[in-house]
Design a protein around this motif. Structure first.
Motif, PDB file in Angstrom:
ATOM      1  N   ILE A  48       0.871  -1.448   0.418  1.00 51.47           N
ATOM      2  CA  ILE A  48      -0.137  -0.510  -0.038  1.00 51.47           C
ATOM      3  C   ILE A  48       1.126   1.480  -0.128  1.00 51.47           C
ATOM      4  N   THR A  49       0.443   2.550  -0.477  1.00 54.13           N
ATOM      5  CA  THR A  49       1.049   4.112  -1.119  1.00 54.13           C
ATOM      6  C   THR A  49      -0.195   4.661  -0.187  1.00 54.13           C
ATOM      7  N   ASP A  50       0.608   5.915   0.589  1.00 52.38           N
ATOM      8  CA  ASP A  50       0.337   6.543   1.346  1.00 52.38           C
ATOM      9  C   ASP A  50       0.140   8.341  -0.043  1.00 52.38           C
ATOM     10  N   TRP A  51      -1.322   8.980  -0.250  1.00 46.39           N
ATOM     11  CA  TRP A  51      -1.220  10.039  -0.700  1.00 46.39           C
ATOM     12  C   TRP A  51      -1.842  11.567   0.172  1.00 46.39           C
ATOM     13  N   LYS A  52      -1.088  12.216  -0.244  1.00 42.90           N
ATOM     14  CA  LYS A  52      -0.956  13.667   0.387  1.00 42.90           C
ATOM     15  C   LYS A  52      -2.537  13.849  -0.155  1.00 42.90           C
ATOM     16  N   MET A  53      -3.594  14.316  -1.562  1.00 38.87           N
ATOM     17  CA  MET A  53      -5.131  13.943  -1.348  1.00 38.87           C
ATOM     18  C   MET A  53      -5.363  13.087  -1.989  1.00 38.87           C
ATOM     19  N   ALA A  54      -6.883  12.634  -1.959  1.00 40.52           N
ATOM     20  CA  ALA A  54      -7.890  12.326  -2.696  1.00 40.52           C
ATOM     21  C   ALA A  54      -9.523  12.065  -2.777  1.00 40.52           C
ATOM     22  N   LYS A  55      -9.809  11.063  -3.614  1.00 40.49           N
ATOM     23  CA  LYS A  55     -11.350  11.307  -3.722  1.00 40.49           C
ATOM     24  C   LYS A  55     -12.008  10.546  -4.297  1.00 40.49           C
ATOM     25  N   LEU A  56     -13.163  10.442  -4.070  1.00 41.92           N
ATOM     26  CA  LEU A  56     -13.922   9.231  -4.629  1.00 41.92           C
ATOM     27  C   LEU A  56     -14.064   8.844  -6.193  1.00 41.92           C
ATOM     28  N   ALA A  57     -13.401   7.959  -7.290  1.00 37.95           N
ATOM     29  CA  ALA A  57     -13.656   7.896  -8.099  1.00 37.95           C
ATOM     30  C   ALA A  57     -14.921   8.072  -9.271  1.00 37.95           C
TER      31      ALA A  57
END
Length: 64
Positions: A48-57
């Motif tokens: 798994i990788t961490d991300w600074k920004m995310a949103k639902l597809a």
């Protein structure tokens, strides 16, 4: 958000959104399965990788 939910992720405003699957949310950080895998297809739970920004597809699908 359920594990394996499709999400879009990136680390800065300048980057394009990448398609990934949600792995977990921990310590105010979103994690996604690496390389487009899911919990079923990932070889290890450490993939798994961490991300600074995310949103639902699905939020992007509504804009198309």
């Amino acid at each position: 958000v359920a594990v394996d939910t499709p999400i879009l992720v990136r680390d800065s405003e300048e980057e394009v959104w990448e398609r990934r699957y949600f792995a977990k949310y921990e310590d105010n950080t979103v994690y996604a399965w690496g390389g487009g895998t899911t919990s079923w297809s990932a070889e290890r739970s450490s993939n798994i990788t961490d991300w600074k920004m995310a949103k639902l597809a699905e939020s992007e699908e509504k804009n198309d």
